[in-house]
Design an enzyme around this catalytic site. Structure first.
Site, mmCIF file in Angstrom:
data_model
loop_
_atom_site.group_PDB
_atom_site.id
_atom_site.type_symbol
_atom_site.label_atom_id
_atom_site.label_comp_id
_atom_site.label_asym_id
_atom_site.label_seq_id
_atom_site.Cartn_x
_atom_site.Cartn_y
_atom_site.Cartn_z
ATOM 1 N N TYR A 148 4.956 -12.406 -20.474
ATOM 2 C CA TYR A 148 4.307 -11.453 -19.561
ATOM 3 C C TYR A 148 3.711 -12.174 -18.355
ATOM 4 C CZ TYR A 148 1.359 -7.519 -18.091
ATOM 5 O OH TYR A 148 0.763 -6.498 -17.386
ATOM 6 N N PHE A 194 -10.577 -0.292 -30.119
ATOM 7 C CA PHE A 194 -11.965 0.006 -30.437
ATOM 8 C C PHE A 194 -12.193 1.504 -30.635
ATOM 9 C CE2 PHE A 194 -14.314 -3.941 -28.529
ATOM 10 C CZ PHE A 194 -13.715 -4.735 -29.492
ATOM 11 N N GLY A 210 -16.244 -12.279 -29.884
ATOM 12 C CA GLY A 210 -16.514 -11.250 -28.880
ATOM 13 C C GLY A 210 -17.226 -11.726 -27.631
ATOM 14 N N PRO A 276 -7.620 -15.292 -22.700
ATOM 15 C CA PRO A 276 -8.514 -15.769 -21.637
ATOM 16 C C PRO A 276 -9.986 -15.573 -22.004
ATOM 17 C CG PRO A 276 -6.720 -14.485 -20.709
ATOM 18 C CD PRO A 276 -6.649 -14.311 -22.189
ATOM 19 N N ARG A 277 -10.801 -16.552 -21.646
ATOM 20 C CA ARG A 277 -12.227 -16.480 -21.962
ATOM 21 C C ARG A 277 -12.966 -15.499 -21.066
ATOM 22 N NH1 ARG A 277 -13.497 -22.240 -20.405
ATOM 23 N NH2 ARG A 277 -11.776 -21.691 -19.033
#
Length: 316
Positions: A148, A194, A210, A276-277
């Site tokens: 992607y 979620f 999270g 990704p952070r």
């Protein structure tokens, strides 16, 4: 009346774009192979006299050659959720690379303008925060997300190359996380996941603690940005379209639990490779050049999305 081709028009963002184009008085030709798009997204449009659906693969050059002339082309065709593109990595690359080249060749043949829906994933796991369009990114070219990420990066390169070599009129939008009605409950994106878990009374899966952040833009704001960019009088280079309000996944989980009234809580699950952070758009260019910025708050957008999920029978 003008005709617009929307490749990937049966998808989440694409179906909202088709709807907006019809409201503007345009004739819309939706091109989609329905690998991730859904006919249900277009059910309210199928009888519209200015709407047509062509089922096919954007990577099929003969399909494009058989289409009638158009003035505008939106190239949105690509799996966009991690479970989808990791299940179909080759198809994802084909849609973004071969499909984009086909869209460009079609646009050149008909004197049309073409817009690519690229992605914030071109920035990878960023070392610059927030991310401006001038940042080149930090992407793993062979990781589980590379089909992607690199597919979109190659598609952007094709857009620029085609414009330089053939004079094709191009626009590139880098979409940050978009959400809203018509997300597939099982598509694996964090908002979908979620909300679906909360409505079923199940703990929300929180990957890697999270702490990672994202910036969520309601689909109505995203579509406004796409339309504004397409109709701008000049190629501005890549433009970030996203909401600069940054939230952690833990914060998002708490907000979804609050808005759904769920007491299910969260459950910790392992982090995902190359996740990704952080993610936050610098939208200075969009504000200054397009007069665009998002207007839907995360609370209002989530409430709107939750209401739609309830209509889809997601509750326990």
């Amino acid at each position: 009346m003008t005709r617009t081709v929307v490749a990937g028009g049966a998808g989440f963002v694409g179906s909202h774009l088709c709807e907006a184009l019809l409201a503007r008085g345009e004739a819309v030709l939706c091109l989609d192979d329905l690998s991730t798009g859904r006919l249900d997204n277009l059910a309210h449009l199928r009888a519209h006299p200015r709407f047509a659906l062509v089922r096919g693969d954007v990577a099929d050059a003969q399909l494009w050659q058989a289409l009638p002339a158009a003035r505008r082309v939106y190239q949105l065709a690509s799996p966009a959720s991690p479970p989808d593109y990791q299940r179909m990595p080759v198809q994802t690359l084909r849609a973004n690379v071969v499909g984009t080249l086909n869209a460009l060749d079609f646009a050149q043949a008909h004197g049309a303008r073409v817009l690519l829906a690229s992605t914030s994933e071109v920035y990878g796991d960023p070392q610059v925060h927030p991310q401006p369009e001038g940042y080149w990114g930090h992407v793993n070219p062979i990781g589980p997300r590379s089909c992607y990420d690199e597919g979109k990066r190659c598609a952007e390169a094709l857009m620029v190359a085609h414009a330089r070599q053939h004079g094709t009129a191009v626009r590139v939008a880098r979409l940050f996380n978009t959400y809203g009605p018509r997300l597939r409950p099982s598509d694996g994106r964090v908002v979908s996941s979620f909300i679906a878990h909360a409505l079923r009374g199940e703990p929300l899966p929180l990957h890697g603690g999270g702490a990672q952040t994202r910036s969520f833009c309601h689909v109505s704001d995203t579509v406004r940005g796409l339309l504004a960019l397409m109709e701008h009088g000049q190629d501005l280079g890549p433009i970030n379209l996203g909401n600069p309000h940054e939230v952690s996944m833990a914060e998002l989980a708490r907000e979804v639990l609050r808005l759904t009234g769920s007491s299910a809580g969260v459950r910790d699950v392992p982090g995902r490779e190359d996740d990704p952070r952080c993610r936050q758009p610098d939208i200075t260019r969009a504000r200054q050049s397009l007069g665009w910025q998002p207007t839907v708050s995360l609370q209002d957008g989530l409430a709107d999305t939750i209401a739609w999920f309830r209509t889809q029978g997601c509750e326990a």
